[in-house]
Design an enzyme around this catalytic site. Structure first.
Site, PDB file in Angstrom:
ATOM      1  N   SER A 262      24.162  -4.800  45.666  1.00 57.65           N
ATOM      2  CA  SER A 262      23.193  -5.800  46.120  1.00 57.65           C
ATOM      3  C   SER A 262      22.829  -6.704  44.963  1.00 57.65           C
ATOM      4  CB  SER A 262      21.927  -5.130  46.653  1.00 57.65           C
ATOM      5  OG  SER A 262      21.142  -4.625  45.588  1.00 57.65           O
ATOM      6  N   ASP A 263      22.568  -7.987  45.258  1.00 54.64           N
ATOM      7  CA  ASP A 263      21.895  -8.791  44.251  1.00 54.64           C
ATOM      8  C   ASP A 263      20.509  -8.187  44.066  1.00 54.64           C
ATOM      9  OD1 ASP A 263      21.264 -10.724  42.401  1.00 54.64           O
ATOM     10  OD2 ASP A 263      21.893 -12.401  43.661  1.00 54.64           O
ATOM     11  N   TRP A 264      19.911  -8.422  42.917  1.00 52.29           N
ATOM     12  CA  TRP A 264      18.658  -7.752  42.563  1.00 52.29           C
ATOM     13  C   TRP A 264      17.558  -8.170  43.536  1.00 52.29           C
ATOM     14  CZ3 TRP A 264      22.487  -6.082  40.286  1.00 52.29           C
ATOM     15  CH2 TRP A 264      22.458  -5.193  39.222  1.00 52.29           C
ATOM     16  N   GLY A 265      17.155  -7.218  44.369  1.00 52.26           N
ATOM     17  CA  GLY A 265      16.156  -7.508  45.383  1.00 52.26           C
ATOM     18  C   GLY A 265      16.736  -8.074  46.657  1.00 52.26           C
ATOM     19  N   GLY A 266      18.043  -8.002  46.820  1.00 52.64           N
ATOM     20  CA  GLY A 266      18.682  -8.570  47.999  1.00 52.64           C
ATOM     21  C   GLY A 266      18.748  -7.631  49.188  1.00 52.64           C
TER      22      GLY A 266
END
Length: 755
Positions: A262-266
């Site tokens: 995941s992208d950070w916080g995605g």
């Protein structure tokens, strides 16, 4: 000997195995899939859950009981980001985490040289190994759809074939060290504003022909071990857990065997994260994005919530085991690999690589009257103007912000070069304009004090006064890596240059006929003064060696050979996304109340109405005249292309065709030319672009030297995505091959037929 054997037995017991047989997963000579299955069979539920989500800002746990180390990621793609604290974004205060900043990927793409992409990846991998990083979060290959995208500088331009050709060797070079690439951001991440809430609506044809090919090449040819989901949505599902993109396309159709990060916080939902293809969840705070307590990684969507769902019977372990298999596969390719490369940090070879990439990526856009290279024989004074001549550009821009061992400014690089070449020539400096004076990002500071007390009018007047008596005036302007410039998180607010630079340039153009403008940016900018400025250079963000590389080109030590990886439009109305009012989309309901409003019920639909007509495809169709065409770039020598010949005129479907052209250096100095091969499909019944890039090759030539350049094309070069069939279909009929050195200069022609 008995003591050694007893110690061996105790070691085996400590990792939960007997001394009678070494587990397969510890046997580095065993096939990876056997190692994966053996390790998986030994893991507890808690251990499986642990390895699929973060334990700190940039790491996930291994399995200590089984001797599998923790896994460490770090931001790229232009250098290894400095270390932060375990749970905070604040700097860790390390003294050994300065790095070499390599040129931004727009500059790499502008080199049109895949061998440099391999050198880039290998050098970056060595820096990562020294810092004990197992995965670099990059490279990026999202398509350049609008010049307002704040993150375009991290990507590889507008053309899917060029981006594909450049990303594959980058991945191979990086992973040759045992460091995983993490290609990003999959996919359709083509603007930054409201990126958490943009739902992209795009035709299947445009998706497959324009926005997916570089990712597909990264998977099928580059064999990337990691891939990062994007923040935006597609078909109303966030791309970090998207059934269509991750399960159906990536893992089923492309056969991807790596991890989706995941992208950070995605990540936003446990059920979707479990079922829709996400393998490893990273981020910050409890929910991965915005709120929570430190060290609360157990509250991630793929942590306790997932475990409880399995224990309650809501989920089976089928999806979990697939995720863990992929993570274990990643371990055995990196932290548990039998061989790794050697780590080096800030080595001279890395600085040399950065400079070589920059030298080949800098683009000479305009050179009227042969103002460049600088003729210093009779010169007395060179005036340098502009904040970008002195401002550090390695700090800022978002996740690619770096803490560098050194960054040579354009002013310093040019001053040193002129001192060595013509000691009697004086280099003077004037500020000219004031942009961003902060010089800090995420705890890293430049140490520069860029505060200025003079007014804008006084700055211009002071620069003009000195320009009147200078032999040359060189303006270093453009954008910077601050918010709403070239920076993650926001798009640009305008196409025009910021900080009243247009006024400065126009005033200096009147004061001195030998004016050179060097544009520092990752994006095209408006140039209403183009006709008044003899020489224009695209200088990109080129990292540690910025000053030296720019000086190489300006003084002629390096002969520029860069070619634009995107179309440089005269105005935004020459860009399909803007001409059709398709950017930045429309809110379904109430808009956001501010930049920190991440209410995911508030969605903005952005329809890519221009379809496949991005960049030069749009310019060709609508007969617009860009300031500089895709593939454009000048040299200090001249070249001639001639004698285009093809090996066949009838090409059976599924076959290939080879084209050969003779390239001659007709000038008086060595240089490199890029042969660009486009194909036109004029007889098809399907709506097709006027032409599309189907092959290219860069060739180095001495003065007077000629070489034959051969390019072979086939397969997708003759296909389009048939939406009615949901597959690639060969378009039969006559083709025209166009060969030249830019999208607007293809003088050589040959015709053939696909049967």
């Amino acid at each position: 000997m008995n003591k050694i054997f007893i110690l061996f037995v105790l070691c085996m017991v400590a990792v939960g195995v007997s001394a009678q047989s070494t587990p397969i997963y510890l046997d580095s000579n065993a096939p990876i899939e056997q190692r994966v299955e053996d390790a998986l069979s030994r893991m507890t539920l808690d251990e499986k859950i642990a390895v699929i989500h973060a334990q700190s800002k940039f790491s996930s746990p291994g399995v200590k009981r089984l001797g599998l180390p923790d896994f460490w990621t770090d931001d790229g793609p232009h250098g290894v980001r400095p270390d932060v604290l375990w749970d905070e974004w604040e700097q860790a205060g390390q003294t050994n985490d300065s790095c070499v900043a390599f040129p931004a990927l727009t500059c790499l793409a502008a080199s049109w040289n895949p061998s440099l992409a391999r050198l880039y990846g290998r050098s970056l991998g060595e820096e990562a190994l020294y810092r004990y990083k197992n995965m670099i979060l990059g490279p990026g290959v999202n398509i350049y759809r609008t010049p307002l995208n704040g993150r375009n500088f991290e990507y590889m331009g507008e053309d899917p074939l060029l981006a594909s050709a450049m990303v594959v060797p980058y991945i191979q070079g990086l992973q040759s060290n045992g460091v995983s690439a993490c290609v990003k951001h999959f996919c359709l991440n083509n603007d930054e504003e409201n990126r958490f809430q943009v739902n992209v609506i795009v035709s299947d044809r445009a998706l497959h022909e324009i926005y997916l090919p570089a990712f597909e090449a990264a998977v099928k040819k580059g064999h990337t071990w990691g891939l990062m989901g994007a923040y935006n949505l597609y078909k109303n599902q966030h791309n970090c857990h998207n059934q269509y993109l991750l399960n159906d396309l990536l893992k089923r159709d492309w056969g991807y065997d790596g991890v989706v990060v995941s992208d950070w916080g995605g990540t936003h939902d446990t059920d979707q994260a479990v079922k829709n293809g996400l393998d490893m969840e990273f981020g910050s705070w409890t929910n991965g994005l915005t709120a929570g307590a430190s060290n609360a990684y157990d509250m991630y969507y793929l942590a306790l919530a997932y475990k409880k769902g399995i224990q309650s019977g809501k989920y089976t372990t089928r999806e979990l085991d697939d995720k863990v298999r992929r993570v274990l596969r990643l371990f055995f390719r990196t932290t548990m690999a039998p061989k790794q490369g050697h780590g080096f940090l800030c080595s001279e070879s890395h600085y040399e690589a950065a400079r070589k990439i920059a030298d080949e990526g800098i683009v000479l856009l305009q050179n009227n009257r042969g103002v460049l290279p600088l003729d210093l024989k009779q010169a007395k004074t060179v005036l340098v103007v502009g904040e970008n001549a002195i401002k550090m550009m390695t700090v800022g821009g978002g996740s690619s912000s770096l803490k560098v061992q050194r960054e040579i400014s354009p002013l310093q690089g040019l001053t040193d070069a002129i001192a060595a070449m013509a000691p009697g020539v004086k280099v003077e400096y004037e500020r000219g304009y004031v942009g961003d004076t902060t010089g800090a990002y995420n705890g890293v500071t430049t140490g520069q004090d860029l505060r200025e007390s003079r007014s804008q009018s006084q700055l211009i007047a002071d620069a003009v006064a000195k320009a009147k008596t200078a032999d040359y005036v060189i303006i270093y302007g453009g954008l910077n890596k601050s918010d709403y410039q070239d920076c993650e998180g926001h798009d640009r607010k305008q196409y025009e240059l910021p900080y009243a630079q247009d006024q400065l340039i126009e005033a200096l153009a009147k004061a001195n006929k030998n004016l050179i403008y060097v544009n520092i940016s990752g994006n095209a900018v408006a140039m209403p003064w183009k006709a008044q400025v003899p020489a224009i250079v695209q200088g990109w963000f080129i990292g540690s060696e910025a000053g030296e590389a720019l000086a190489d080109v300006l003084t002629g030590k390096a002969n520029p050979s860069g070619k634009l990886p995107f179309t440089w439009p005269a105005s935004l109305q020459d860009v399909g996304a803007h001409a059709l009012n398709a950017y930045p989309g429309k809110w379904r309901g109430a808009a956001k109340t501010g930049p920190d409003d991440w209410d995911f019920s508030k969605i903005i639909d952005e329809e890519y109405k221009e379809g496949i007509y991005v960049g030069y495809r749009w310019a060709d169709k609508h007969k617009t005249h860009p300031l500089f065409a895709f593939g454009h770039g000048l040299s200090y020598t001249t070249f001639a292309m001639s004698n285009l010949r093809i090996n066949k005129t009838d090409v059976p479907a599924g076959d290939s065709i080879t084209a050969t052209v003779t390239v001659k250096n007709t000038g008086n100095r060595a240089g490199a030319q890029v042969v660009q091969l486009y194909v036109s499909d004029p007889t098809t019944v399907v709506d097709m672009p006027v032409k599309e890039l189907r092959g290219f090759q860069k060739v180095m030539l001495e003065p007077g030297e000629s070489k034959d350049v051969t390019i072979t094309i086939g397969g997708r070069a003759f296909q389009y995505w048939d939406e009615s069939k949901g597959s690639w279909t060969t378009s039969l009929g006559k083709r025209t091959m166009l060969v030249g050195d830019a999208a607007d200069h293809t003088p050589l022609r040959a015709t053939f037929t696909v049967k």
